[in-house]
Write a protein that holds these residues in place. Sequence first.
Motif, PDB file in Angstrom:
ATOM      1  N   GLN A 125       0.810  -1.216   0.000  1.00  0.00           N
ATOM      2  CA  GLN A 125       0.000   0.000   0.000  1.00  0.00           C
ATOM      3  C   GLN A 125       0.846   1.270   0.000  1.00  0.00           C
ATOM      4  OE1 GLN A 125      -2.172  -1.002   3.577  1.00  0.00           O
ATOM      5  NE2 GLN A 125      -0.889   0.292   4.882  1.00  0.00           N
ATOM      6  N   ASP A 126       1.914   1.304   0.779  1.00  0.00           N
ATOM      7  CA  ASP A 126       2.730   2.519   0.867  1.00  0.00           C
ATOM      8  C   ASP A 126       3.586   2.721  -0.377  1.00  0.00           C
ATOM      9  OD1 ASP A 126       1.893   3.245   3.557  1.00  0.00           O
ATOM     10  OD2 ASP A 126       3.001   1.488   4.209  1.00  0.00           O
ATOM     11  N   THR A 127       4.195   1.648  -0.882  1.00  0.00           N
ATOM     12  CA  THR A 127       5.012   1.780  -2.091  1.00  0.00           C
ATOM     13  C   THR A 127       4.141   2.118  -3.299  1.00  0.00           C
ATOM     14  OG1 THR A 127       4.934  -0.638  -2.341  1.00  0.00           O
ATOM     15  CG2 THR A 127       6.904   0.305  -1.338  1.00  0.00           C
ATOM     16  N   LEU A 128       2.914   1.585  -3.349  1.00  0.00           N
ATOM     17  CA  LEU A 128       2.018   1.909  -4.456  1.00  0.00           C
ATOM     18  C   LEU A 128       1.597   3.371  -4.402  1.00  0.00           C
ATOM     19  CD1 LEU A 128       0.335   1.159  -6.903  1.00  0.00           C
ATOM     20  CD2 LEU A 128      -1.443   0.291  -5.357  1.00  0.00           C
ATOM     21  N   THR A 129       1.315   3.881  -3.214  1.00  0.00           N
ATOM     22  CA  THR A 129       0.954   5.297  -3.072  1.00  0.00           C
ATOM     23  C   THR A 129       2.070   6.199  -3.595  1.00  0.00           C
ATOM     24  OG1 THR A 129      -0.471   4.872  -1.167  1.00  0.00           O
ATOM     25  CG2 THR A 129       0.362   7.110  -1.427  1.00  0.00           C
ATOM     26  N   LEU A 130       3.306   5.880  -3.220  1.00  0.00           N
ATOM     27  CA  LEU A 130       4.445   6.679  -3.677  1.00  0.00           C
ATOM     28  C   LEU A 130       4.663   6.546  -5.182  1.00  0.00           C
ATOM     29  CD1 LEU A 130       6.884   5.844  -0.748  1.00  0.00           C
ATOM     30  CD2 LEU A 130       5.840   8.073  -1.187  1.00  0.00           C
ATOM     31  N   LEU A 131       4.591   5.319  -5.686  1.00  0.00           N
ATOM     32  CA  LEU A 131       4.791   5.090  -7.113  1.00  0.00           C
ATOM     33  C   LEU A 131       3.741   5.811  -7.956  1.00  0.00           C
ATOM     34  CD1 LEU A 131       5.693   1.325  -7.717  1.00  0.00           C
ATOM     35  CD2 LEU A 131       6.947   3.323  -8.539  1.00  0.00           C
ATOM     36  N   SER A 132       2.514   5.836  -7.463  1.00  0.00           N
ATOM     37  CA  SER A 132       1.412   6.412  -8.241  1.00  0.00           C
ATOM     38  C   SER A 132       1.683   7.858  -8.631  1.00  0.00           C
ATOM     39  CB  SER A 132       0.110   6.327  -7.437  1.00  0.00           C
ATOM     40  OG  SER A 132      -0.214   5.002  -7.124  1.00  0.00           O
ATOM     41  N   LEU A 133       2.354   8.577  -7.761  1.00  0.00           N
ATOM     42  CA  LEU A 133       2.623   9.994  -8.034  1.00  0.00           C
ATOM     43  C   LEU A 133       3.548  10.189  -9.224  1.00  0.00           C
ATOM     44  CD1 LEU A 133       3.035  11.213  -4.342  1.00  0.00           C
ATOM     45  CD2 LEU A 133       0.976  11.249  -5.778  1.00  0.00           C
ATOM     46  N   ALA A 134       4.274   9.133  -9.609  1.00  0.00           N
ATOM     47  CA  ALA A 134       5.181   9.230 -10.762  1.00  0.00           C
ATOM     48  C   ALA A 134       4.481   8.952 -12.084  1.00  0.00           C
ATOM     49  CB  ALA A 134       6.350   8.259 -10.583  1.00  0.00           C
ATOM     50  N   ILE A 135       3.225   8.521 -12.033  1.00  0.00           N
ATOM     51  CA  ILE A 135       2.527   8.117 -13.264  1.00  0.00           C
ATOM     52  C   ILE A 135       2.490   9.232 -14.295  1.00  0.00           C
ATOM     53  CG2 ILE A 135       0.216   7.598 -14.180  1.00  0.00           C
ATOM     54  CD1 ILE A 135      -0.185   5.756 -11.772  1.00  0.00           C
ATOM     55  N   VAL A 136       2.191  10.446 -13.864  1.00  0.00           N
ATOM     56  CA  VAL A 136       2.067  11.550 -14.814  1.00  0.00           C
ATOM     57  C   VAL A 136       3.384  11.798 -15.538  1.00  0.00           C
ATOM     58  CG1 VAL A 136       2.563  13.321 -13.070  1.00  0.00           C
ATOM     59  CG2 VAL A 136       1.260  13.917 -15.116  1.00  0.00           C
ATOM     60  N   PHE A 137       4.508  11.622 -14.850  1.00  0.00           N
ATOM     61  CA  PHE A 137       5.809  11.859 -15.481  1.00  0.00           C
ATOM     62  C   PHE A 137       6.210  10.708 -16.398  1.00  0.00           C
ATOM     63  CE2 PHE A 137       6.001  14.076 -11.303  1.00  0.00           C
ATOM     64  CZ  PHE A 137       5.882  15.357 -11.811  1.00  0.00           C
ATOM     65  N   VAL A 138       5.877   9.484 -16.021  1.00  0.00           N
ATOM     66  CA  VAL A 138       6.157   8.343 -16.896  1.00  0.00           C
ATOM     67  C   VAL A 138       5.366   8.474 -18.203  1.00  0.00           C
ATOM     68  CG1 VAL A 138       6.026   5.845 -17.133  1.00  0.00           C
ATOM     69  CG2 VAL A 138       6.617   6.835 -14.932  1.00  0.00           C
ATOM     70  N   CYS A 139       4.099   8.847 -18.086  1.00  0.00           N
ATOM     71  CA  CYS A 139       3.263   9.017 -19.288  1.00  0.00           C
ATOM     72  C   CYS A 139       3.795  10.139 -20.166  1.00  0.00           C
ATOM     73  CB  CYS A 139       1.819   9.309 -18.876  1.00  0.00           C
ATOM     74  SG  CYS A 139       0.971   7.929 -18.080  1.00  0.00           S
ATOM     75  N   VAL A 142      10.575   6.329  -4.500  1.00  0.00           N
ATOM     76  CA  VAL A 142      11.045   7.715  -4.436  1.00  0.00           C
ATOM     77  C   VAL A 142      12.069   7.970  -5.545  1.00  0.00           C
ATOM     78  CG1 VAL A 142      12.324   9.391  -3.057  1.00  0.00           C
ATOM     79  CG2 VAL A 142      10.601   7.944  -1.967  1.00  0.00           C
ATOM     80  N   SER A 143      12.970   7.005  -5.745  1.00  0.00           N
ATOM     81  CA  SER A 143      13.969   7.103  -6.804  1.00  0.00           C
ATOM     82  C   SER A 143      13.321   7.135  -8.179  1.00  0.00           C
ATOM     83  CB  SER A 143      14.937   5.919  -6.700  1.00  0.00           C
ATOM     84  OG  SER A 143      15.821   5.880  -7.787  1.00  0.00           O
ATOM     85  N   THR A 144      12.313   6.291  -8.378  1.00  0.00           N
ATOM     86  CA  THR A 144      11.600   6.246  -9.666  1.00  0.00           C
ATOM     87  C   THR A 144      10.908   7.571  -9.955  1.00  0.00           C
ATOM     88  OG1 THR A 144      11.250   3.860  -9.508  1.00  0.00           O
ATOM     89  CG2 THR A 144       9.738   5.087 -10.931  1.00  0.00           C
ATOM     90  N   PHE A 145      10.262   8.149  -8.953  1.00  0.00           N
ATOM     91  CA  PHE A 145       9.578   9.438  -9.113  1.00  0.00           C
ATOM     92  C   PHE A 145      10.548  10.514  -9.587  1.00  0.00           C
ATOM     93  CE2 PHE A 145       8.480  13.590  -7.434  1.00  0.00           C
ATOM     94  CZ  PHE A 145       7.148  13.749  -7.809  1.00  0.00           C
ATOM     95  N   CYS A 146      11.671  10.641  -8.899  1.00  0.00           N
ATOM     96  CA  CYS A 146      12.650  11.681  -9.243  1.00  0.00           C
ATOM     97  C   CYS A 146      13.256  11.450 -10.631  1.00  0.00           C
ATOM     98  CB  CYS A 146      13.747  11.729  -8.190  1.00  0.00           C
ATOM     99  SG  CYS A 146      13.171  12.191  -6.539  1.00  0.00           S
ATOM    100  N   CYS A 147      13.486  10.175 -10.974  1.00  0.00           N
ATOM    101  CA  CYS A 147      14.066   9.827 -12.273  1.00  0.00           C
ATOM    102  C   CYS A 147      13.183  10.302 -13.421  1.00  0.00           C
ATOM    103  CB  CYS A 147      14.285   8.309 -12.337  1.00  0.00           C
ATOM    104  SG  CYS A 147      14.615   7.655 -13.990  1.00  0.00           S
ATOM    105  N   TYR A 148      11.898   9.975 -13.355  1.00  0.00           N
ATOM    106  CA  TYR A 148      10.994  10.318 -14.464  1.00  0.00           C
ATOM    107  C   TYR A 148      10.638  11.800 -14.484  1.00  0.00           C
ATOM    108  CZ  TYR A 148      10.473   5.445 -15.774  1.00  0.00           C
ATOM    109  OH  TYR A 148      10.725   4.164 -16.199  1.00  0.00           O
ATOM    110  N   LEU A 149      10.608  12.433 -13.331  1.00  0.00           N
ATOM    111  CA  LEU A 149      10.396  13.881 -13.288  1.00  0.00           C
ATOM    112  C   LEU A 149      11.521  14.594 -14.035  1.00  0.00           C
ATOM    113  CD1 LEU A 149       9.168  16.526 -12.233  1.00  0.00           C
ATOM    114  CD2 LEU A 149      10.431  16.176 -10.096  1.00  0.00           C
TER     115      LEU A 149
END
Length: 581
Positions: free
Chosen positions: A383-397, A446-453
Motif C-alpha cells: 500500500q505505501d510503495t504503491l501510493t508513492l509510485l502512483s505519483l510518478a505516473i504523470v511523469f512516466v506518461c 522515491v527514486s523512480t519518481f525523481c528519475c521520471y520527473l
Amino acid sequence: MKEIKKQSFMEGAAVLVVAHLVVKIIGACFKIPLANILHETGMAFFTRAYNLYAAMFVMATAGLPVAVSKMVSESLAKKNYGESKKILRAAVILLTIIGAAGTCVLFFGARPFAEGAFNSPGSYLSIVAISPAILFISMLSAFRGYFQGHSNMIPTAYSEVLESVAKLVIGLAGAYFLMSVSVELAAAGAVFGVTLGGLFALLLLVFFYYKNKRSTPSYNTTAARSTSTIFVKLLTIAVPITIGAAVMSLTNVIDTFMIGNRLQAISVTPDLFRTLTEFFGVNPQDAMVGANISHEAADVMYGSYSGYAMSLFNLPPSIVTSISMSIVPAISAALAISNKSQARLLTESSIRITTIFSLPCAIGLAVLSTPILICLYNNARAQDTLTLLSLAIVFVCTVSVSTAILQAAGHVFIPVRNMLIGGLFKVVSNYVLIAVPALNIGGAPVSTFCCYLLIAGLNLMSIKKIIKPNFNVRDFIIKPFISALIMGLIVYLSFNVAAGLLGCPLIDLSVQFVPQNAPVTPVLSSVRFKTIIALGISIFIGVIAYGAAILLLRAVQKEDIEMLPKGKKIAIFLQKHKILS
C-alpha cells in the motif's frame, strides 16, 4: 486498388486504448490469481525473469518498429507504396537475426543471470522458459511497425489481445498445475505463457499481412530506395531509439539487480524487525536484530513491490503508449510534406491529452491504493510503495509521449541523452536511498519518481525548442491538476463514507516506510466484497466529478475532441450546450 484502411491520429490511439484496456483487464485476470498462486517468493522468480526478458526485448526491438513506422508513413505520404513493402522485408530480416541472438543470450545465460547477477537460483527455469519469446516478439514487432506506419492500428490491437489471452490461459494453467511440484517450476510455467502468446500473435500478424497484400498498391511515384539504403536508414533511426528505450527499460533491471542487494546491506533494527515480521510476515529467524536483512526477507519485500505495486503502477503508462504509437506516423507524415503547423497541433494535443489522462490516474491510485490492493489481491503490503509510485505516473506518461514526439521529428538522440541522465540518477538514488533503514523498500519508488520527473522536464524543454508548440501552463497543468485534486478529494470522502456505512477498512492517506503493525489484510470474504462495493461507488463518483471538472474548467480544447472518433459531432453537441468554447 485500395490502400490499407487507416485511421486519424486520435482514432488510431482510441483503437489502441480499447485494446490496451482489454489487455490490462486480461493482465489483471492473469496477475491477480498468479500472485495468489505463487505468493511473494514465486512472484520474485517470475518478475526477475520477466524484467530480464523485457530489457532484452527492448534492446532487441524498441528502435526498429518505430523506425519502420516512421519510414513507412513517410513513404506513404510521398505515395511510394512499393518502397513501404521493401522497408518491411528489410525490418523482418534484421529483427529475426536480432531476436535469435537475444534468445540465445537468455537461454544459454540463464544460469549466470539467476545464480550470479540476481543471486536467485530459483529464477533459472523462468529465464529459460521465457527465452524463445525474444525471437517471436522481435519478428512480430516488424509487422506492427508496418501497420502502424499505415496508420492502421487494428492488426496491432488484435495481436495484443490474442497475446494476452494466450498468456492468461497457458500461464495460469502452468502455474496452477506445477505448483504442486515446486514454486520454481510454477513460476516457469507461468512465464512460458508469455512465450506462446508471442508466437500466436506473430502468426496472426502474418495472416493480416498476406490478407491485405494484394489489395494494397505496389507502385512508387519516385524511385524507391535500394534495400541497402533502407537497411542503413532503419539502423540510423533505430539505434539511438533502442539505446534510449534500453535505458528506460534498464530502470526495471536496475531495480531487479539493486533492490535485493541494497536491502541486504541494511542492518535490522528493532523497528525494522517489527516491519519485517509483523507487516511483511517474514520468519523471525530471517530477520535477526543486528544482522543484515536476509536473502529470504529481501525476496518478500521485493516481491511485494514488484509483483503488486509495480503491476498496478504500469497500467496507465501502458495505455498512454497508444498515443505514443499513433503520434509517430502522424507527425512524421506531417513533417515529410513540411506541414509544421499540423505537427505543432498534434504535439500540443497529444501532450494535453496525456496530462488530462495521467493526472487523475496518479491521484486516484494514490488515494485508493489500499482498497484496490484489498479488492484485487487481499494483500495490502504494497500500500505505501504503491501510493508513492502512483505519483510518478504523470511523469512516466509524459516521458512516453514526449519521447515519441522527438523521435517523429527526427531528433532521436535527444531522448537518449535525457534518458541516460535519468538512468544515471536512478542508479545513484537507488544505491543511496534503499540502503537507508528508515526508507528501505520505500527508497525505490522515491527514486523512480525523481528519475521520471527529471527526464520529462528535459524532454519537454527540447520539444519547446524544436517544434515550438504553445504550452500554456494554465491549460496544460493548472486546469487538469485542479480537476484531479477535486476528484481525489471527492473519491477520498465518498469511499470513507461508503466504507463506514458498510463496515470495511477506511482509507488512511499517511505513508509509512517502517510500518509497525500488520496490514489490514487478509480480510474476510464478506469484508472484501463490501470493499469492492465501496471502491466501485467511489470510482464511479470520481469519474463523474473529474469529467465535470474538466469540462467546467474548459481544460479540453475543441481540436482535442474533433480528433476523436465521431469527434466533430461530439464537439458540436458540447458547443450547443455551451460546455465547449
